[in-house]
Design an enzyme around this catalytic site. Structure first.
Site, short mmCIF file in Angstrom:
data_model
loop_
_atom_site.label_atom_id
_atom_site.label_comp_id
_atom_site.label_asym_id
_atom_site.label_seq_id
_atom_site.Cartn_x
_atom_site.Cartn_y
_atom_site.Cartn_z
N LYS A 1 0.80 -1.20 -0.09
CA LYS A 1 -0.03 -0.17 0.13
C LYS A 1 0.87 1.23 0.05
O LYS A 1 0.61 2.20 -0.88
CB LYS A 1 -0.97 -0.24 1.18
N ARG B 1 -9.85 0.55 8.74
CA ARG B 1 -9.39 -0.67 9.02
C ARG B 1 -10.28 -1.36 9.99
O ARG B 1 -10.02 -2.52 10.26
CB ARG B 1 -8.15 -0.56 9.83
N ARG C 1 11.49 -5.32 5.29
CA ARG C 1 11.21 -3.88 4.92
C ARG C 1 12.21 -3.00 5.91
O ARG C 1 12.24 -3.21 6.95
CB ARG C 1 9.69 -3.65 5.40
N ARG D 1 10.93 -0.55 11.21
CA ARG D 1 9.86 -0.49 12.46
C ARG D 1 9.98 -1.29 13.22
O ARG D 1 10.30 -2.56 13.11
CB ARG D 1 8.42 -0.45 11.53
N ARG E 1 -0.83 -9.32 13.52
CA ARG E 1 -1.20 -8.19 12.27
C ARG E 1 -2.03 -8.74 11.40
O ARG E 1 -3.08 -8.23 11.03
CB ARG E 1 -0.02 -7.57 11.99
#
Ligand code: ADP
Ligand code: ADP
Ligand code: ZN
Length: 219
Positions: free
Chosen positions: A13, A88, A127, A161, A172
């Site tokens: 996203k 969400r 990431r 992160r 998650r």
């Protein structure tokens, strides 16, 4: 253009929203980035959100709805926006509809980036982002042209992160399936939902997305 990019954590996203904002002149609104900024600033909201985020759970609707309402009032949203990470939950989707209706606005399109759970763990674990400009990278799938140097700004410091670890991914993904996926029928019923294959490589996903969005611009 008012777009919602939906999809599980790691679907792409943020990567795609950054490309689309450059192409269409609209702003990316990432509620995850906004919350991380609150955490770094040590604000009241940040203090409440930190542990919840690190556990891979969702921050309360109440906080998110207030945060987003304040954000879409700002002048830079006038040409349009891409929501990345919001709504969400069903209550967030309902609050967003009400918020926009009261301004005589509406969402034009909701795009679901579809990616298998198995691929998401590797995307999330690899990431990282440039500390200076926020450009996104991946250990395997999106390396800078020159190792250790940001393509966009030349920065050499990168960050990962706190919640991007294999332990938190399960929580998650569970939150996505239990709380976020139920909003898909909400937008399908409005005739706004489109699907894009998020398993394809980054450039191919951008091609599919722009083909869909060009129809909005032409309309
Ligand atoms: P999201 O915002 O949905 O959580 P990101 O855009 O941050 O996802 O992407 C997660 C990670 O996967 C990033 O490191 C990014 O470079 C990488 N990535 C994004 N899209 C793809 C893709 N289509 N194929 C492979 N890796 C991708
Ligand atoms: P990802 O890129 O993996 O999809 P985000 O950066 O969007 O993750 O969000 C990181 C975390 O911030 C989420 O796991 C959640 O704790 C919190 N968060 C972000 N957006 C929302 C939202 N709309 N509602 C509730 N919590 C949110
Ligand atoms: Zn950079």
């Amino acid at each position: 253009m008012k777009l919602i990019l939906l999809g599980p954590p790691g679907a792409g996203k943020g990567t795609q929203a950054k490309r689309l904002q450059d192409r269409y002149g609209v702003v990316q609104i990432s509620t995850g980035d906004m919350l991380r900024a609150e955490v770094s600033a040590g604000s009241e909201v940040g203090l409440q959100a930190k542990a919840v985020m690190e556990a891979g759970q969702l921050v309360s609707d109440d906080i998110l709805i207030r945060m987003l309402a304040g954000r879409i009032e700002r002048a830079d949203c006038a040409p349009g926006f891409i929501l990345d990470g919001f709504p969400r939950t069903v209550p967030q989707a309902q609050a967003l509809d009400a918020m926009l209706t009261s301004k005589s606005m509406q969402i034009d399109m909701v795009v679901e980036l579809k990616v298998d759970d198995a691929a998401l763990t590797d995307r999330i674990a690899g990431r990282y982002t440039c500390k200076a400009c926020g450009a996104g990278y991946h250990d395997e799938f999106q390396k800078p042209v020159i190792a250790g140097v940001c393509d966009k700004c030349g920065g050499t410091a990168f960050v990962r992160r706190a919640d991007d670890n294999r332990e938190t991914v399960g929580a998650r993904l569970a939150a996505y399936h239990a709380q976020t996926a139920p909003i898909l029928p909400h937008y399908a019923a409005q005739g706004k939902l489109r699907e894009v294959d998020g398993m394809a490589d980054i450039d191919a996903v951008t091609v599919e997305l722009t083909a869909l969005l060009d129809t909005l611009v032409a309309a």
